[in-house]
Design a protein around this motif. Structure first.
Motif, PDB file in Angstrom:
ATOM      1  N   UNK A 112       0.831  -1.201   0.000  1.00 62.87           N
ATOM      2  CA  UNK A 112       0.000   0.000   0.000  1.00 62.87           C
ATOM      3  C   UNK A 112       0.866   1.252   0.000  1.00 62.87           C
ATOM      4  N   UNK A 113       1.901   1.195   0.846  1.00 66.65           N
ATOM      5  CA  UNK A 113       2.784   2.354   0.948  1.00 66.65           C
ATOM      6  C   UNK A 113       3.486   2.641  -0.366  1.00 66.65           C
ATOM      7  N   UNK A 114       3.970   1.575  -0.983  1.00 68.52           N
ATOM      8  CA  UNK A 114       4.688   1.775  -2.244  1.00 68.52           C
ATOM      9  C   UNK A 114       3.764   2.352  -3.302  1.00 68.52           C
ATOM     10  N   UNK A 115       2.487   2.033  -3.236  1.00 62.97           N
ATOM     11  CA  UNK A 115       1.528   2.542  -4.217  1.00 62.97           C
ATOM     12  C   UNK A 115       1.139   3.988  -3.912  1.00 62.97           C
ATOM     13  N   UNK A 116       0.849   4.264  -2.620  1.00 64.13           N
ATOM     14  CA  UNK A 116       0.251   5.556  -2.301  1.00 64.13           C
ATOM     15  C   UNK A 116       1.164   6.565  -1.620  1.00 64.13           C
ATOM     16  N   UNK A 117       2.271   6.094  -1.053  1.00 61.84           N
ATOM     17  CA  UNK A 117       3.063   7.009  -0.238  1.00 61.84           C
ATOM     18  C   UNK A 117       3.727   8.088  -1.079  1.00 61.84           C
ATOM     19  N   UNK A 118       3.833   9.269  -0.479  1.00 60.35           N
ATOM     20  CA  UNK A 118       4.520  10.353  -1.171  1.00 60.35           C
ATOM     21  C   UNK A 118       6.028  10.199  -1.055  1.00 60.35           C
ATOM     22  N   UNK A 119       6.459   9.443  -0.048  1.00 61.65           N
ATOM     23  CA  UNK A 119       7.904   9.248   0.130  1.00 61.65           C
ATOM     24  C   UNK A 119       8.221   7.782  -0.051  1.00 61.65           C
ATOM     25  N   UNK A 120       9.171   7.464  -0.898  1.00 65.71           N
ATOM     26  CA  UNK A 120       9.516   6.057  -1.083  1.00 65.71           C
ATOM     27  C   UNK A 120      11.020   5.814  -0.965  1.00 65.71           C
ATOM     28  N   UNK A 121      11.701   6.695  -0.248  1.00 67.10           N
ATOM     29  CA  UNK A 121      13.125   6.445  -0.021  1.00 67.10           C
ATOM     30  C   UNK A 121      13.255   5.334   1.024  1.00 67.10           C
ATOM     31  N   UNK A 122      14.177   4.387   0.776  1.00 69.12           N
ATOM     32  CA  UNK A 122      14.302   3.231   1.682  1.00 69.12           C
ATOM     33  C   UNK A 122      14.453   3.627   3.151  1.00 69.12           C
ATOM     34  N   UNK A 123      15.221   4.675   3.446  1.00 68.51           N
ATOM     35  CA  UNK A 123      15.427   4.983   4.865  1.00 68.51           C
ATOM     36  C   UNK A 123      14.141   5.501   5.520  1.00 68.51           C
ATOM     37  N   UNK A 124      13.238   6.054   4.719  1.00 65.42           N
ATOM     38  CA  UNK A 124      11.946   6.468   5.285  1.00 65.42           C
ATOM     39  C   UNK A 124      11.008   5.275   5.384  1.00 65.42           C
ATOM     40  N   UNK A 125      11.033   4.431   4.337  1.00 62.40           N
ATOM     41  CA  UNK A 125      10.164   3.253   4.352  1.00 62.40           C
ATOM     42  C   UNK A 125      10.426   2.429   5.603  1.00 62.40           C
ATOM     43  N   UNK A 126      11.710   2.224   5.898  1.00 62.16           N
ATOM     44  CA  UNK A 126      12.027   1.303   6.995  1.00 62.16           C
ATOM     45  C   UNK A 126      12.285   2.004   8.326  1.00 62.16           C
ATOM     46  N   UNK A 127      11.726   3.208   8.460  1.00 62.30           N
ATOM     47  CA  UNK A 127      11.785   3.830   9.783  1.00 62.30           C
ATOM     48  C   UNK A 127      10.480   3.526  10.521  1.00 62.30           C
ATOM     49  N   UNK A 128      10.493   3.707  11.818  1.00 62.64           N
ATOM     50  CA  UNK A 128       9.312   3.464  12.674  1.00 62.64           C
ATOM     51  C   UNK A 128       8.814   2.024  12.623  1.00 62.64           C
ATOM     52  N   UNK A 129       9.696   1.085  12.330  1.00 64.06           N
ATOM     53  CA  UNK A 129       9.245  -0.308  12.272  1.00 64.06           C
ATOM     54  C   UNK A 129       8.916  -0.868  13.651  1.00 64.06           C
ATOM     55  N   UNK A 130       9.220  -0.094  14.704  1.00 62.09           N
ATOM     56  CA  UNK A 130       8.913  -0.597  16.047  1.00 62.09           C
ATOM     57  C   UNK A 130       7.404  -0.816  16.222  1.00 62.09           C
ATOM     58  N   UNK A 131       6.592  -0.183  15.358  1.00 69.74           N
ATOM     59  CA  UNK A 131       5.155  -0.430  15.450  1.00 69.74           C
ATOM     60  C   UNK A 131       4.820  -1.881  15.139  1.00 69.74           C
ATOM     61  N   UNK A 132       5.616  -2.477  14.250  1.00 71.55           N
ATOM     62  CA  UNK A 132       5.383  -3.890  13.929  1.00 71.55           C
ATOM     63  C   UNK A 132       5.753  -4.775  15.106  1.00 71.55           C
ATOM     64  N   UNK A 133       6.845  -4.403  15.788  1.00 70.38           N
ATOM     65  CA  UNK A 133       7.219  -5.166  16.991  1.00 70.38           C
ATOM     66  C   UNK A 133       6.111  -5.040  18.028  1.00 70.38           C
ATOM     67  N   UNK A 134       5.630  -3.801  18.199  1.00 67.08           N
ATOM     68  CA  UNK A 134       4.552  -3.574  19.166  1.00 67.08           C
ATOM     69  C   UNK A 134       3.319  -4.381  18.778  1.00 67.08           C
ATOM     70  N   UNK A 135       3.032  -4.436  17.478  1.00 63.12           N
ATOM     71  CA  UNK A 135       1.870  -5.188  16.985  1.00 63.12           C
ATOM     72  C   UNK A 135       2.010  -6.668  17.328  1.00 63.12           C
ATOM     73  N   UNK A 136       3.211  -7.194  17.090  1.00 59.70           N
ATOM     74  CA  UNK A 136       3.477  -8.601  17.381  1.00 59.70           C
ATOM     75  C   UNK A 136       3.277  -8.888  18.873  1.00 59.70           C
ATOM     76  N   UNK A 137       3.850  -8.026  19.706  1.00 55.34           N
ATOM     77  CA  UNK A 137       3.741  -8.214  21.152  1.00 55.34           C
ATOM     78  C   UNK A 137       2.286  -8.088  21.600  1.00 55.34           C
ATOM     79  N   UNK A 138       1.587  -7.140  20.995  1.00 57.14           N
ATOM     80  CA  UNK A 138       0.185  -6.916  21.342  1.00 57.14           C
ATOM     81  C   UNK A 138      -0.650  -8.159  21.059  1.00 57.14           C
TER      82      UNK A 138
END
Lengths: 298, 277
Positions: B131-157
């Motif tokens: 979805x991000x790759x389709x709709x996001x205004x920013x597609x630089x790898x360092x932005x794509x892979x920032x804030x991934x801690x939400x996925x860790x939080x999701x897993x723990x949740x």
């Protein structure tokens, strides 16, 4: 002989109720054991403890000389307890696959064991569609999957119709004849008498007897007699050294032996004394009579 | 471990009800992408949700894990029934007699729950990435892979929540009642929180206490993402409200949930040890 299971001083309390009281016995390889006892005498509780599903209060049990943990030992045991428990939404075959996975054996035995209990044709039907007899037979197939060192059966014919009972007994006898050690808990005495070599009798959680079945039925037996001249017969019996006591009931005289005496020898003695009888049967007490005596007297 | 998982998978995948629920769950997860097509067209106002920045990296990680987190109740049904049914079918007894140890039995359930959480996380990661790759205004790898801690939080949740379901099933032994108990407790926690918050207005004592309770700690893992949207921020600044808020995933929030998970697993095991089956 190799010891399979040793139970020592096992006790189980449910609150105030003591279901099993200081019970000890040993299961040796190659014998067929029966645990006899009225309902509520602690048979299932004892088996439950050794099978890791009921917690003991005190005492101890050891599988295979205590060399391996209980759950490892149970992989070498085949057991069914009371009702057959399977996943109702899965087929017989799938259920047995699961058992194979738990016991850590491969699937090759499944078809063979289903054949033994005669369920091959229905192996892909869901368990929930089975009749009680079929469920019980599937449970036996499941218990046999690992070619167990010992087969434990708790009331295997409970609730079955006559055909079902007959089928299960035939299967048990067939397995026993192959030399598998069997532990059979039951309150059906003829069942135990027919297949077991050894017996443990329980009442209210206590052991009343344990030993060989033929030693339990240890008396010399008794004669049932009828005679026109009862008075003379009774007098003869009273003086006979091998007769312990006599009971007269409904014209039938029962004479209990305290020493071995064959019917023909006895008949000869009677004729020599000039007594001619009209009815002579020699019988041994059945396990049932012995069992009732044991459980009533205490 | 794989033997135990394999045993559990045979049980689960042959159960039609469970399979349907699992499929529905993943179908709903994929439906998140349908948000992209939400498109209001009222006269002069052309509102296309996908263009409001919800699919911008790295915000999309926050938004999607939050929305996906709401769907976890579907899997709760599967998990509670996979435990409680073992009691009602008495198959737990048979499993133990067949030679599974009590520890292995609990572990097989925990591994399954772990796999559920893992697959869900992976699934959300892939959907969000696409979805991000389709709709996001920013597609630089360092932005794509920032804030991934939400996925860790999701897993723990998810893991923490499923452990709660596991424990509830073990404790109550009947699917429907166990599910009901979870829901009743859920509402109890929310309502008591609401009442106490109203009572102690302006004091953060309630938050400080409630952050240690099961549901609030799960909730705290991923804060609501809506006020972070550009549109909401713009609106807030117009009415003079400051919405600066701490959205980050904190280590202690993860620790609290993992603590609960450990407690739930430990007491499930203790229950099984103590019970006569």
């Amino acid at each position: 002989m190799e010891t399979i299971l040793q139970i020592s001083n096992l006790t189980k309390k449910y609150g105030n109720l003591t279901a099993v009281k200081n019970l000890s016995f040993t299961i040796k390889k190659g014998n067929v054991y029966g645990i006899l006892g009225p309902n509520g005498s602690g048979k299932s509780t004892t088996l439950g403890i050794t099978l890791n599903v009921v917690n003991k209060t005190s005492g101890d049990f050891k599988w295979f000389d205590g060399t391996i943990s209980t759950h490892e030992a149970l992989k070498k045991v085949g057991a069914i307890i009371e009702r057959p428990n399977f996943y109702p939404y899965m087929s017989a075959y799938k259920n047995l696959q699961l058992v194979c996975k738990i016991k850590g054996i491969d699937y090759s035995k499944i078809d063979e064991k289903l054949e033994v209990v005669g369920l091959t044709e229905r192996k892909h039907s869901k368990f929930s569609t089975y009749s009680l007899g079929m469920k019980q037979r599937l449970a036996i197939a499941s218990a046999l999957l690992n070619d167990p060192e010992i087969l434990i059966l708790d009331e295997p014919t409970n609730g079955l119709d006559p055909q079902g009972i007959h089928q299960i007994r035939a299967i048990i006898q067939q397995i026993a004849s192959q030399g598998t050690t069997i532990l059979l808990a039951s309150h059906l005495l003829d069942e135990v008498e027919k297949v077991c070599t050894h017996v443990v009798v329980l009442r209210k959680g206590e052991k009343l007897y344990s030993g060989r079945v033929d030693e339990m039925i240890s008396s010399e037996g008794f004669f049932e007699l009828k005679c026109e001249d009862e008075a003379r017969l009774l007098q003869f019996l009273e003086q006979h050294p091998a007769i312990e006591k006599t009971i007269e009931k409904d014209g039938l005289i029962t004479a209990f032996l305290n020493a071995p005496l064959s019917a023909s020898e006895f008949n000869k003695q009677l004729v020599e004394s000039g007594i001619y009888i009209s009815h002579l049967v020699m019988r041994k007490e059945s396990l049932e009579e012995q069992f009732l005596q044991l459980t009533d007297n205490n | 471990m794989f033997r135990l998982l394999n045993i559990e998978l045979i049980k689960l995948l042959n159960n039609r009800a469970s399979v349907i629920l699992i499929i529905v769950y993943f179908a709903l997860l994929s439906l998140i992408s349908l948000i992209a097509v939400i498109n209001f067209n009222i006269g002069p106002i052309d509102f296309h949700l996908a263009e409001q920045g919800i699919f911008n990296f790295p915000y999309i990680w926050h938004f999607n894990t939050f929305v996906a987190g709401l769907l976890k109740f579907f899997l709760l049904i599967v998990i509670v029934s996979m435990v409680a049914n073992e009691y009602s079918n008495k198959t737990i007894k048979q499993n133990l007699i067949d030679g599974l140890s009590k520890k292995e039995w609990i572990l097989s359930k925990v591994y399954t729950v772990l796999v559920f959480a893992l697959i869900s996380t992976l699934f959300v990661f892939i959907i969000s990435l696409v979805l991000g790759l389709v709709f996001s205004s920013y597609t630089e790898p360092n932005i794509i892979f920032s804030d991934l801690e939400y996925l860790i939080a999701f897993f723990v949740k998810l893991f923490g929540f499923f452990c709660l379901g596991l424990f509830s099933g073990m404790l109550i032994k009947r699917s429907a009642f166990a599910l009901g108990a979870v829901l009743v407790y859920f509402f109890f926690e929310i309502i008591s929180y609401g009442i106490l918050m109203a009572y102690y207005k302006g004091d953060d004592i309630i938050d400080r206490v409630y952050q240690f309770l099961p549901f609030k700690s799960l909730w705290n893992l991923i804060d609501e993402p809506f006020s972070r949207l550009g549109a909401a921020k713009a609106f807030a600044s117009q009415v003079g409200e400051d919405l600066s808020y701490d959205y980050a995933v904190h280590w202690y929030e993860i620790a609290i949930v993992l603590g609960w998970s450990a407690i739930f697993i430990y007491f499930s095991y203790k229950l099984l040890l103590k019970r006569d089956l």
